[in-house]
Design an enzyme around this catalytic site. Structure first.
Site, PDB file in Angstrom:
ATOM      1  N   GLU A  11       0.844  -1.210   0.275  1.00 20.22           N
ATOM      2  CA  GLU A  11      -0.074  -0.030  -0.064  1.00 20.22           C
ATOM      3  C   GLU A  11       0.955   1.231   0.091  1.00 20.22           C
ATOM      4  O   GLU A  11       0.521   2.243   0.220  1.00 20.22           O
ATOM      5  CB  GLU A  11      -0.915   0.039   1.348  1.00 20.22           C
ATOM      6  CG  GLU A  11      -1.758  -1.203   1.490  1.00 20.22           C
ATOM      7  CD  GLU A  11      -2.563  -1.603   0.301  1.00 20.22           C
ATOM      8  OE1 GLU A  11      -2.952  -2.437  -0.064  1.00 20.22           O
ATOM      9  OE2 GLU A  11      -2.933  -0.449  -0.442  1.00 20.22           O
ATOM     10  N   ASP A  26       8.559  15.214 -30.923  1.00 18.51           N
ATOM     11  CA  ASP A  26       7.735  14.435 -29.948  1.00 18.51           C
ATOM     12  C   ASP A  26       6.555  15.006 -29.564  1.00 18.51           C
ATOM     13  O   ASP A  26       6.594  16.216 -29.558  1.00 18.51           O
ATOM     14  CB  ASP A  26       8.628  14.107 -28.591  1.00 18.51           C
ATOM     15  CG  ASP A  26       9.586  13.159 -28.483  1.00 18.51           C
ATOM     16  OD1 ASP A  26       9.425  12.299 -29.817  1.00 18.51           O
ATOM     17  OD2 ASP A  26      10.204  12.858 -27.587  1.00 18.51           O
TER      18      ASP A  26
END
Ligand SMILES: CN1CCN(Cc2ccc(Cn3ccc4ccc(-c5n[nH]c(N)c5C#N)cc43)cc2)CC1
Length: 247
Positions: free
Chosen positions: A116, A173
């Site tokens: 977690e 890009d």
């Protein structure tokens, strides 16, 4: 550029040996070290997790191994100070701009959490001696940080000068600073000129660089409008000419 990765699954990073990253490491452009967090455990079971205070599902990564690992990998006495990058679902969104920022730094340490997450005191203690960035790849849930670190290392490393043979290939890009910022890249084609009765757009075979650039921008605008209309809102209106507005 030095990259250190701390994880309980070092084998996740075998892909860093291949392709561009492998070549960059062998060329000395990237100095990548992967560290097994369990090296800093001292019990028979090499324990790295425990139950969460306050109850709740799952387990939390214990602070002690992380503290010792960060002391060993990035000792307070080190001449340089790394940036600690911790992938987490609750982090700041990772973007191309962040990748570029990281690519300009000499030393990054990546902490791969599992379960977690990592005890919050690890972040707080590390922040007393290095910048700590909590980063998220997106609004979905992974089982740990390793895949996120692989993605970030690839996005960052390709921006390190010399890693990609052809520097120009990063300037176009998607999300790269400049004219294409906030636009998705357009379609690409290669030989043969006709494949299964599908021809390459004539403009790309014309040799007319101005027309080709225009076509590519139009296609980028069309794809952005179709797939990510919210990015168009970011475009500086001054960057759009009257032709763009018709697309
Ligand atoms: C009670 N609930 C309250 C909500 N939490 C949320 C939660 C916390 C951890 C994990 C698993 N995990 C452990 C380390 C780790 C690092 C990155 C990522 C990650 N997921 N998605 C991204 N874009 C990521 C990135 N980058 C996930 C990670 C899953 C879900 C659970 C407990």
């Amino acid at each position: 550029m030095r990259l250190d990765i701390i994880t309980i699954f070092p084998e996740y990073f075998a892909p860093l040996e291949v392709s561009l990253l492998g070549k960059a490491r062998r060329a000395g452009l990237l100095d990548v070290s992967v560290h097994d967090l369990r090296s800093w455990t001292h019990d028979r079971h090499r324990t790295v997790d425990d139950t969460p205070y306050g109850g709740g599902p799952g387990m939390v990564m214990k602070p002690e191994p992380w503290g010792e690992a960060l002391d060993a990998v990035a000792p307070p006495t080190a001449e340089a100070t790394p940036r600690l990058v911790v992938p987490t679902p609750s982090g700041r969104p990772f973007t191309q701009a962040m990748a570029a920022e990281y690519a300009a730094r000499p030393w990054l340490v990546f902490a791969c959490g599992r379960y977690e997450g990592i005890d919050r005191r690890v972040y707080d203690e590390a922040a007393t001696r290095m910048p700590v960035d909590e980063v998220s790849l997106g609004d979905f849930v992974l089982a740990g940080g390793e895949v996120a670190v692989l993605v970030m290392i690839e996005a960052i490393s390709r921006l390190v000068p010399g890693v990609l043979g052809n520097r120009e290939s990063v300037t176009d890009d998607s999300f790269a600073p400049g004219a294409m910022e906030s636009l998705l890249e357009g379609p690409v084609y290669t030989k043969p000129p006709v494949w299964r009765e599908r021809a390459v757009p004539d403009v790309l075979l014309s040799g007319h660089h101005g027309a080709i650039a225009r076509w590519r921008r139009d296609e980028a605008l069309r794809r952005t409008a179709a797939h990510r209309p919210e990015l168009l809102a970011r475009l500086d209106p001054a960057a759009l000419d009257k032709h763009d507005r018709k697309v």
